[in-house]
Design a protein around this motif. Sequence first.
Motif, mmCIF file in Angstrom:
data_model
loop_
_atom_site.group_PDB
_atom_site.id
_atom_site.type_symbol
_atom_site.label_atom_id
_atom_site.label_comp_id
_atom_site.label_asym_id
_atom_site.label_seq_id
_atom_site.Cartn_x
_atom_site.Cartn_y
_atom_site.Cartn_z
ATOM 1 N N TRP A 248 0.626 -1.055 -0.306
ATOM 2 C CA TRP A 248 0.146 0.133 0.177
ATOM 3 C C TRP A 248 0.511 1.374 0.460
ATOM 4 C CZ3 TRP A 248 -0.091 3.628 3.766
ATOM 5 C CH2 TRP A 248 1.045 3.225 4.799
ATOM 6 N N ASP A 249 2.168 1.534 0.686
ATOM 7 C CA ASP A 249 3.272 2.104 0.290
ATOM 8 C C ASP A 249 3.469 2.907 -0.817
ATOM 9 O OD1 ASP A 249 4.815 0.060 0.621
ATOM 10 O OD2 ASP A 249 5.472 0.913 3.426
ATOM 11 N N GLY A 250 3.322 1.878 -1.648
ATOM 12 C CA GLY A 250 4.392 1.664 -3.038
ATOM 13 C C GLY A 250 5.285 0.692 -3.204
ATOM 14 N N SER A 251 6.066 0.503 -2.326
ATOM 15 C CA SER A 251 7.538 -0.573 -1.765
ATOM 16 C C SER A 251 7.052 -1.379 -3.187
ATOM 17 C CB SER A 251 8.096 -0.764 -0.758
ATOM 18 O OG SER A 251 6.951 -1.559 0.113
ATOM 19 N N ASP A 252 8.023 -2.486 -3.263
ATOM 20 C CA ASP A 252 8.007 -3.528 -3.684
ATOM 21 C C ASP A 252 7.842 -4.365 -2.882
ATOM 22 O OD1 ASP A 252 7.866 -2.452 -6.695
ATOM 23 O OD2 ASP A 252 10.310 -2.899 -6.353
ATOM 24 N N THR A 253 7.504 -5.489 -3.275
ATOM 25 C CA THR A 253 6.969 -6.668 -2.583
ATOM 26 C C THR A 253 6.947 -8.197 -3.073
ATOM 27 O OG1 THR A 253 5.506 -8.135 -0.116
ATOM 28 C CG2 THR A 253 4.862 -6.886 -2.142
ATOM 29 N N THR A 254 6.541 -9.161 -2.684
ATOM 30 C CA THR A 254 5.655 -10.371 -3.146
ATOM 31 C C THR A 254 4.735 -10.901 -2.775
ATOM 32 O OG1 THR A 254 7.498 -11.817 -1.063
ATOM 33 C CG2 THR A 254 8.939 -11.319 -3.173
ATOM 34 N N LEU A 255 4.404 -12.316 -3.338
ATOM 35 C CA LEU A 255 3.205 -12.126 -2.638
ATOM 36 C C LEU A 255 2.877 -12.700 -1.489
ATOM 37 C CD1 LEU A 255 0.259 -13.053 -3.380
ATOM 38 C CD2 LEU A 255 0.824 -15.349 -4.582
ATOM 39 N N SER A 256 4.386 -13.882 -1.307
ATOM 40 C CA SER A 256 4.546 -14.574 0.263
ATOM 41 C C SER A 256 4.298 -13.154 1.811
ATOM 42 C CB SER A 256 5.606 -15.277 0.353
ATOM 43 O OG SER A 256 6.614 -14.637 -0.510
ATOM 44 N N ASP A 257 5.249 -12.279 0.654
ATOM 45 C CA ASP A 257 5.791 -10.824 2.138
ATOM 46 C C ASP A 257 3.531 -10.347 2.189
ATOM 47 O OD1 ASP A 257 8.400 -11.978 2.262
ATOM 48 O OD2 ASP A 257 8.575 -10.138 0.648
ATOM 49 N N LEU A 258 2.959 -10.156 0.675
ATOM 50 C CA LEU A 258 1.590 -9.417 1.081
ATOM 51 C C LEU A 258 1.288 -10.392 2.066
ATOM 52 C CD1 LEU A 258 0.303 -8.107 -0.206
ATOM 53 C CD2 LEU A 258 -0.491 -9.009 -2.055
ATOM 54 N N ASP A 259 1.217 -11.749 1.635
ATOM 55 C CA ASP A 259 0.226 -12.450 2.922
ATOM 56 C C ASP A 259 0.838 -12.186 3.821
ATOM 57 O OD1 ASP A 259 -1.148 -13.572 0.917
ATOM 58 O OD2 ASP A 259 0.209 -15.306 0.435
ATOM 59 N N ALA A 260 1.845 -12.493 4.497
ATOM 60 C CA ALA A 260 2.186 -12.233 5.891
ATOM 61 C C ALA A 260 2.094 -10.814 6.150
ATOM 62 C CB ALA A 260 4.018 -12.717 6.405
ATOM 63 N N ALA A 261 2.032 -9.612 5.652
ATOM 64 C CA ALA A 261 1.511 -8.281 6.062
ATOM 65 C C ALA A 261 0.521 -8.434 6.554
ATOM 66 C CB ALA A 261 2.245 -7.381 5.580
ATOM 67 N N ALA A 262 -0.621 -9.186 4.922
ATOM 68 C CA ALA A 262 -1.824 -9.454 5.412
ATOM 69 C C ALA A 262 -2.751 -9.407 7.019
ATOM 70 C CB ALA A 262 -2.619 -9.671 4.458
#
Length: 664
Positions: free
Chosen positions: A613-627
């Motif tokens: 959401w803050d515009g930084s690059d991520t991966t699907l696994s990191d997105l799931d962890a953040a969620a």
Amino acid sequence: MGNMFLTNEELVKKDDDHKPAKLPSIRPRWSAATGAPRSKFLKRLAMVFALGVFVYLFISNLPTDLPIRDRRHPVYRGRPEADQPHAPGPGSGRRPGGMPKLYDQKPQRQSPPPSNAPPTAPVPPQTPYSGPIIYLKLLPSLQAIYTTSGTSTVNKNVLFAAANLKSAALLLPMACQMGDELRNYVHFALLGGSGIDMEQLRAVNGIDESCKVIFHDARPDFAQASAPERLRQSSARALRHINMYMHPQAVVIDGSGVEEDYFLAGVRKQAPVLGMPLIELPKNAHSRLAWITKLDASSLAAWDKTSIDIVIHAPSASSGGLIHLLKSLSEADFSAGSAPHLTIELPHDVDPGTVEFLKTFQWPPGRSRLPSHPRQLTLRHRIPRSRLTEEESSVRFLESFWPSNPKYSHVLVLSPQAQLSPRFFHYLKYSVLHYLYSGAALTQEWDSRLLGISLDLPSTQLDGSQPFAPPSGKGATPFLWQAPDSNAALFTGQKWIELHGLVSHLVEYEHKTQPPPAFFASKLINKRYPSWLEHALKLSRARGYWTLYPSEVTARNLATVHSELYRAPEEYERELGKETLEDTELPVPGDTLFESLPSGGLLPFDEMALLLWDGSDTTLSDLDAAAASYTDEFRRVVGGCQALAPEDLLAKKSMKDLFCMKDD
């Protein structure tokens, strides 16, 4: 003792009886007559003669003008049009090998057309032929497609159909182009009353063996001499037979006005009965709708099921932005489907310019002259004079739409400062069909992550602190961002329901909890944006959703946000006043829209950059962890959840799992 039964005469001759003697031959009690009476002989002769005369008269009066039935091909005669085809089963009249009996029990007797007369015989004038319908060449080609899974209702078959030769010339290039994509089994069926040979049709249109299309001759016998009503029935019934063997996921026809009326009448009536999506291509479809050749059969099957509503919230005391937006909508090309339903939410104080413009505004565009066409415009005028609060603004926004079918009903939210290109609707339809209903979308569950599809490329970060730049090195391709958009974005029906549920629970929670927890104290989204966008961000962070954004080149051909027309959201108007943003360019005409897409069409999600959401690059696994981390904190701080059972952790459409509530 034997003498006791003899008479006196017999006693006198008893000696002779005991002498051996030659017995006379015994005459039987019946014998054949040595000669029949003359009267009987004449009677029987008369009967034989009468029988011969009867046979002669019967043979000499046999009809010789009936067409010869070719039982090697499917035959259909006079089946009542209201009858619907039934699934083959025991006693359904199927021949060995699964072939159905396609003939009627009530053949009509009629002379064949003049074309069957000997060449030397005179051709008398006759009425158009209306006899039994027989398909002489359809069965062999239908039998040959058994490897395409045509007996299953779900397959990869797509049918192009035409009766007019000009329409066939329009459809064949698109059919070949779709076949080249190798996503579908593409078929072309020639119906109607033309007399051209199929090989000649291919040659005239430059179709060679490289065209990956399966051809079917679905014309009836005596096609050229048939009456229009016979050709109409033939078109509808041919579609039944094709459906039995092929079950096409979509039928593509020419709707530009060139096609035969009888063909259109038959196909339009029969396709809904058979559950076939009917795609009618407009004029210049080869350039306007060339993108449909890149869709698979699963996407095309949802063609006439999807619906897109448009919702616009007009600002108070300002008419310029809304009028510009409505004019751009009126000039848009909606040939990719029916025009969307349009809802305009008006404030209490409506600008006089808006009032005057709405008096003559027609929606759908260009169809106001048709009195039978339903009006697709809804105007809502708010009563309260007081300015809306954040809560009231969010509630009013979410109450302006509700999906009738969450799987197929979606909503396009437009800001009055947006202006759309003429072909924006084509891009939306293409993207929705591909990312929500294609075979890849269904197997990889793309729809489970997709919150919406943006037509705009943001110029700043959500907090407004710094400019936003597309992912490094990927400016020419679309990308996925956890941040939602409020300027010009489509929200899927299923995600709209979830957003509605989240806001409902939050409103109830805030009424019961004072002061609100520190978890909500700081806002992540700048107040230049409407308050409901903050809730949409909460949903994206809790569920790991993303919004699809176009590349820079594509965005310039979709929409432009006119910052000079910017008006602060009503709930923040007192704080921001009449703040304006930098001016922007007008959108480039949409002729190059699809040229800006990758050569293969729309990219799959796994080939796009993914941003938090803050515009930084991520991966699907990191997105799931953040969620997962955000959801855990939300449940603990806001929902008051302590120990949760595994079933409580399952995501629910109602969003009750975030507030520790059991389903009713």
